[in-house]
Design an enzyme around this catalytic site. Structure first.
Site, PDB file in Angstrom:
ATOM      1  N   ASN A 164      -1.555   1.961   6.576  1.00 35.20           N
ATOM      2  CA  ASN A 164      -2.706   1.594   7.401  1.00 35.20           C
ATOM      3  C   ASN A 164      -2.268   1.096   8.773  1.00 35.20           C
ATOM      4  OD1 ASN A 164      -4.487   2.276   5.399  1.00 35.20           O
ATOM      5  ND2 ASN A 164      -4.652   0.194   4.592  1.00 35.20           N
ATOM      6  N   ARG A 208      -2.930  14.827  11.260  1.00 33.70           N
ATOM      7  CA  ARG A 208      -2.566  15.042   9.854  1.00 33.70           C
ATOM      8  C   ARG A 208      -3.694  15.811   9.165  1.00 33.70           C
ATOM      9  NH1 ARG A 208      -1.365   8.928   8.247  1.00 33.70           N
ATOM     10  NH2 ARG A 208      -3.420   8.836   9.196  1.00 33.70           N
ATOM     11  N   SER A 212     -15.070   3.071  -1.930  1.00 28.58           N
ATOM     12  CA  SER A 212     -14.447   3.321  -0.632  1.00 28.58           C
ATOM     13  C   SER A 212     -15.267   4.328   0.164  1.00 28.58           C
ATOM     14  CB  SER A 212     -13.044   3.876  -0.865  1.00 28.58           C
ATOM     15  OG  SER A 212     -12.522   4.390   0.321  1.00 28.58           O
ATOM     16  N   ASN A 256     -12.922   0.201   6.693  1.00 25.90           N
ATOM     17  CA  ASN A 256     -11.478  -0.013   6.863  1.00 25.90           C
ATOM     18  C   ASN A 256     -11.144  -1.504   6.865  1.00 25.90           C
ATOM     19  OD1 ASN A 256     -12.018   2.786   7.921  1.00 25.90           O
ATOM     20  ND2 ASN A 256      -9.794   2.730   7.960  1.00 25.90           N
ATOM     21  N   TYR A 304      -7.678  10.587  -4.621  1.00 27.08           N
ATOM     22  CA  TYR A 304      -8.118   9.194  -4.619  1.00 27.08           C
ATOM     23  C   TYR A 304      -9.638   9.101  -4.447  1.00 27.08           C
ATOM     24  CZ  TYR A 304      -9.093   4.578  -2.652  1.00 27.08           C
ATOM     25  OH  TYR A 304      -9.648   3.354  -2.386  1.00 27.08           O
ATOM     26  N   LYS A 352     -12.747   7.707  -7.032  1.00 24.58           N
ATOM     27  CA  LYS A 352     -13.752   6.682  -6.692  1.00 24.58           C
ATOM     28  C   LYS A 352     -15.157   7.250  -6.906  1.00 24.58           C
ATOM     29  CE  LYS A 352     -11.324   3.115  -5.595  1.00 24.58           C
ATOM     30  NZ  LYS A 352     -11.389   1.893  -6.376  1.00 24.58           N
ATOM     31  N   ASP A 384      -4.575  -8.961 -13.686  1.00 25.11           N
ATOM     32  CA  ASP A 384      -3.806  -8.060 -12.821  1.00 25.11           C
ATOM     33  C   ASP A 384      -2.519  -7.694 -13.546  1.00 25.11           C
ATOM     34  OD1 ASP A 384      -2.237  -7.031 -10.496  1.00 25.11           O
ATOM     35  OD2 ASP A 384      -3.893  -7.876  -9.336  1.00 25.11           O
ATOM     36  N   ASN A 385      -2.047  -6.471 -13.350  1.00 21.29           N
ATOM     37  CA  ASN A 385      -0.745  -6.112 -13.944  1.00 21.29           C
ATOM     38  C   ASN A 385       0.384  -6.172 -12.906  1.00 21.29           C
ATOM     39  OD1 ASN A 385      -1.107  -3.824 -12.417  1.00 21.29           O
ATOM     40  ND2 ASN A 385      -0.885  -2.378 -14.107  1.00 21.29           N
TER      41      ASN A 385
END
Ligand SMILES: NC(=O)c1ccc[n+]([C@@H]2O[C@H](COP(=O)([O-])OP(=O)(O)OC[C@H]3O[C@@H](n4cnc5c(N)ncnc54)[C@H](O)[C@@H]3O)[C@@H](O)[C@H]2O)c1
Length: 336
Positions: free
Chosen positions: A200, A293, A126, A180, A150, A154, A33-34
Site C-alpha cells: 500500500n 499494473r 472491501s 483505502n 481476493y 469478499k 487471532d492466529n
C-alpha cells in the site's frame, strides 16, 4: 455494557484500531487471532491504550471447536469479523488459502454464532468487490465485478451473509466495504506493520522516508486523471474504526444484512499523497514512474452517504492527518 465483543483478527492493522475504539466506547473486546499476519507485540500496546489487559484467544477462525469454547466461556453479544487474508497478488497465487480463510472462516464463525444465539455481526469487506467502477462516486448499488481472487472471496462472503440474513430474521449484519484505510493511531503505538515489502502507498512512503526503501515506484503517469496518477479514497484508520462502533450500536436494532461503504467520499492522486507525506515528514520522497499494473483502475472513491444516514458516521480526519500519524508510527512504533 451489553456483554463482550469478539474481534476476530483483532491483532491486525484494522482490528487493533477497532479494539481501541470499541474499548473507548465502553465495550469489552476479546481478540481471536492466529497471528498469521500480525505480531504478539501489539497486545501489550493495546493493553496500554485501552487501560486494561485485553483477552486474547490464539486460534484460527476456521476452528469451530475453538470458536465453540470461546462462545461457551465468554458472554459474547456481538462479533466484528476482521480476520482474513488481504493481499491481492498473494490471492492470485494461493486461491485455496484465500477462499478457505475468507469464505470458510466466515462460514465457520456464522455457524457457531448461530448455535450460541449471537446474531450481531460486523463484517470487514472491501471496495475491491466493485472492480472497475462505471460511475463515480461508487454507491453500494454499483455492480460487483471484482478483478481478483481476493475480491471474489469478499463478494462470496458477503453473498453468504446476505443469504443467512434472508433465511433468518434474527441476524443483524453490517457488511462494511472499506475504501483505502491508511494512517495509524494518533498515539504512535499501533499502525500498519506489513510483513515484507509493503503493497500500500502510505506504508511505502513511510519506508522510503525512513531510508529503508530507495524510491517510490508510481505505477502509471498517464491515467485519465488531473495529474496522470491514480486516484483513491484514503480513509484514516481511526475513522474506519469509529465506523465499526457506530455499526455495532446502530445496527443492533436493524434486522437483516446492511451493506455500507466506508470512505471519505473524495479522491486523492498518488502525487497529492506524496506531497502531503513530504509535508508531514519534512523530507523529499524519491520517486520514479513505472508502467501501469494490470488490473489497476484510474480512479475510485466512495459515495458514503448511506453510512452517514444510517450510522450518523462520517470520516473526520484529512490526508495531512493520515500522513502525520503514519509518519509518527514509523518513527516511534513500527518495529520498535
Ligand atoms: N487494509 C486494507 O487496506 C483493507 C481494505 C479493505 C478490507 N480489508 C479487510 O479488513 C480485514 C483486516 O485487514 P487488515 O488490513 O487489518 O489486515 P491484517 O493482515 O493486518 O490483519 C488481519 C488479521 O487477521 C488475522 N488472521 C488471518 N487469518 C486468520 C485466521 N485464519 N484465523 C484467525 N486470525 C486470522 C491475522 O493474524 C491478522 O491479525 C481483512 O478482512 C481485510 O480483507 C482491509
Amino acid at each position: 455494557m451489553d456483554g463482550r465483543i469478539l474481534v476476530t483478527g483483532g491483532a491486525g492493522y484494522i482490528g487493533s484500531h477497532v479494539v481501541v475504539a470499541i474499548a473507548e466506547a465502553g465495550y469489552a473486546p476479546i481478540i481471536l487471532d492466529n497471528f498469521s499476519t500480525s505480531s504478539h507485540d501489539v497486545i501489550p500496546r493495546l493493553a496500554a491504550l485501552t487501560g486494561g489487559a485485553v483477552d486474547v484467544i490464539e486460534a484460527d477462525v476456521r476452528d469451530a471447536g475453538a470458536l465453540r469454547r470461546t462462545f461457551h466461556d465468554h458472554p459474547i453479544s456481538g462479533v466484528i469479523h476482521c480476520a482474513g487474508l488481504k493481499l491481492v497478488g498473494e490471492g492470485e497465487e494461493r486461491p485455496l488459502a484465500y477462499w478457505d480463510v475468507n469464505v470458510g472462516g466466515t462460514i465457520a464463525l456464522a455457524e457457531v454464532m448461530g448455535e450460541a444465539g449471537v446474531a450481531r455481526l460486523v463484517f470487514s469487506s472491501s471496495a475491491t468487490v466493485y472492480g472497475q467502477p462505471d460511475v463515480l462516486p461508487v454507491a453500494e448499488s454499483a455492480p460487483l465485478k471484482p478483478q481478483s481472487v481476493y475480491g471474489r472471496t469478499k463478494r462470496a462472503a458477503e453473498e453468504f451473509l446476505r443469504d443467512l440474513a434472508r433465511a433468518n430474521a434474527n441476524w443483524r449484519i453490517a457488511i462494511l466495504r472499506y475504501f483505502n484505510p491508511a494512517g495509524a493511531h494518533v498515539s504512535g503505538r499501533i499502525g500498519e506493520a506489513p510483513t515484507g515489502r509493503p503493497g500500500n502507498l502510505v506504508p511505502l512512503l513511510c519506508r522510503v522516508a525512513a531510508g529503508e526503501i530507495g524510491e517510490l515506484a508510481i505505477y502509471g503517469s498517464d491515467w485519465p486523471t488531473e495529474d496522470g496518477t491514480g486516484v483513491r479514497d484514503y480513509l484514516h484508520v481511526q475513522d474506519l474504526a469509529d465506523g465499526h462502533v457506530a455499526a455495532l450500536r446502530r445496527l443492533a436494532s436493524v434486522p437483516g444484512a446492511t451493506t455500507l461503504n466506508l470512505g471519505i467520499g473524495r479522491g486523492w492522486s498518488v502525487l497529492e499523497v506524496v506531497r502531503a507525506f513530504e509535508r508531514a515528514c519534512g523530507r523529499r520522497i524519491a520517486r520514479t514512474f513505472a508502467p501501469r499494473r494490470p488490473g489497476d483502475v484510474a480512479c475510485y472513491y466512495a459515495d458514503p452517504s448511506r453510512a452517514e444516514a444510517m450510522l450518523g458516521w462520517r470520516a473526520m480526519r484529512d490526508l495531512d492527518t493520515i500522513c502525520a500519524d503514519a509518519w509518527r508510527w514509523q518513527r516511534t512504533g513500527a518495529g520498535s
